[in-house]
Write an enzyme that holds these catalytic residues in place. Sequence first.
Site, PDB file in Angstrom:
ATOM      1  N   ASP A  65       8.815  -0.239 -34.734  1.00 16.03           N
ATOM      2  CA  ASP A  65       8.412   0.509 -33.544  1.00 16.03           C
ATOM      3  C   ASP A  65       7.338  -0.230 -32.750  1.00 16.03           C
ATOM      4  OD1 ASP A  65      10.189   2.520 -34.022  1.00 16.03           O
ATOM      5  OD2 ASP A  65       8.719   3.973 -34.759  1.00 16.03           O
ATOM      6  N   ASN A 139       3.005   6.094 -27.117  1.00 16.40           N
ATOM      7  CA  ASN A 139       2.791   7.032 -28.218  1.00 16.40           C
ATOM      8  C   ASN A 139       1.531   7.869 -28.036  1.00 16.40           C
ATOM      9  OD1 ASN A 139       5.014   6.724 -29.826  1.00 16.40           O
ATOM     10  ND2 ASN A 139       4.033   5.449 -31.371  1.00 16.40           N
ATOM     11  N   ASP A 140       0.390   7.179 -27.952  1.00 12.48           N
ATOM     12  CA  ASP A 140      -0.854   7.939 -27.914  1.00 12.48           C
ATOM     13  C   ASP A 140      -2.034   7.096 -27.457  1.00 12.48           C
ATOM     14  OD1 ASP A 140      -1.573   6.383 -30.223  1.00 12.48           O
ATOM     15  OD2 ASP A 140      -0.618   7.854 -31.517  1.00 12.48           O
ATOM     16  N   ARG A 150     -18.150   8.516 -38.679  1.00  6.48           N
ATOM     17  CA  ARG A 150     -19.252   9.055 -37.893  1.00  6.48           C
ATOM     18  C   ARG A 150     -18.688   9.920 -36.786  1.00  6.48           C
ATOM     19  NH1 ARG A 150     -23.858   5.775 -38.228  1.00  6.48           N
ATOM     20  NH2 ARG A 150     -24.014   4.946 -40.353  1.00  6.48           N
ATOM     21  N   ARG A 167     -17.346  17.970 -31.461  1.00  9.24           N
ATOM     22  CA  ARG A 167     -17.876  16.924 -32.336  1.00  9.24           C
ATOM     23  C   ARG A 167     -16.817  16.638 -33.383  1.00  9.24           C
ATOM     24  NH1 ARG A 167     -23.052  18.541 -35.142  1.00  9.24           N
ATOM     25  NH2 ARG A 167     -23.000  16.334 -35.800  1.00  9.24           N
ATOM     26  N   ASP A 169     -14.493  13.120 -35.566  1.00  8.85           N
ATOM     27  CA  ASP A 169     -14.339  11.689 -35.797  1.00  8.85           C
ATOM     28  C   ASP A 169     -13.587  11.026 -34.649  1.00  8.85           C
ATOM     29  OD1 ASP A 169     -15.606  12.109 -38.163  1.00  8.85           O
ATOM     30  OD2 ASP A 169     -13.903  11.611 -39.454  1.00  8.85           O
ATOM     31  N   GLY A 181       3.620  10.429 -35.035  1.00 12.46           N
ATOM     32  CA  GLY A 181       2.801   9.348 -35.577  1.00 12.46           C
ATOM     33  C   GLY A 181       1.446   9.822 -36.054  1.00 12.46           C
ATOM     34  N   SER A 183      -0.784  11.596 -34.643  1.00 15.19           N
ATOM     35  CA  SER A 183      -1.095  12.986 -34.309  1.00 15.19           C
ATOM     36  C   SER A 183      -0.702  13.949 -35.418  1.00 15.19           C
ATOM     37  CB  SER A 183      -0.399  13.381 -33.001  1.00 15.19           C
ATOM     38  OG  SER A 183      -0.658  14.727 -32.677  1.00 15.19           O
ATOM     39  N   GLN A 239      -2.345  -0.436 -30.911  1.00 14.08           N
ATOM     40  CA  GLN A 239      -2.142  -1.877 -30.819  1.00 14.08           C
ATOM     41  C   GLN A 239      -3.214  -2.601 -30.021  1.00 14.08           C
ATOM     42  OE1 GLN A 239       1.890  -1.991 -29.235  1.00 14.08           O
ATOM     43  NE2 GLN A 239       2.749  -2.231 -31.267  1.00 14.08           N
TER      44      GLN A 239
END
Length: 282
Positions: A65, A139-140, A150, A167, A169, A181, A183, A239
Amino acid sequence: MGKIITKIVIVHSSGNELAHGMAGQIRDWLFHEGRSARIVETSREAAPPAETWAGAEMILTLGGDGTLLAVARAVQDLSIPILGLNLGTVGFLSEMSPTDWRDSLTAILRGEYDMSLRLVISFHVVRRGQEFYKGYAINDLVISCGSLARMIRLDMWYGNDHLGTVRADGMIVSTPTGSSGYSISAGGPLIYPELNVFALTPICPFLHAFRPMVMPFEKDLRVLVRDADVDVYLTQDGQTGVVLAPGDNVIASRAEKPLNLIRPLHSHYAHKLKSKGFVRES
């Protein structure tokens, strides 16, 4: 049913010997079938120049992919249909395998296919009132602290509506194509791939104060990086990306043109979900 395809560009990543050998095999087969075909090698360091795609009626990607996503971003403004042959692991976007490509291509070349139109995210980063970075995501988009656990603080707007401050990550802005994927791994929903919506999925939100949501992509989404004590990264399709700074705004909208994926007539979304392990029958 689609149009008859006569001119094909075959793309594979440089250094992939299996893909290189198969590309030559498929090119020779296409010549025998009376089609025009040429082979292009790509690398993550540099996208092929625009003239690479001149005259192409279809792009056939060989690999996983990741190869298909990189090519899709490169030709987003050209609306060239893409077909994937999976040589990777999951290959959720690819419609062919090394064992069935002849039968599938025979049908596709004579117009026996559908076109799956997929929403693409167009985005830009605004820093101190100036555009700092822009691109497409198939994709995202992911805003996160990378490998460090953090929390960062993000403000989000949908049009003029303030969705809230979170708040966490990080935050994932996913297309329907990308919903299977990162998500879904973060607790987001699976979305039928041809819907014009996006999913907003937080990564480990503090006290679960922000739930995943699906919204129509009719207005811009704006994400403001409020503060962070570590580097914040924006990555597209896992990527490529850029380092964000506090005060940066990431503005995402639906791209003017969709991604055109060729879908064989025998391909069905429910079957793909089952074959890839997303749905298990008891």
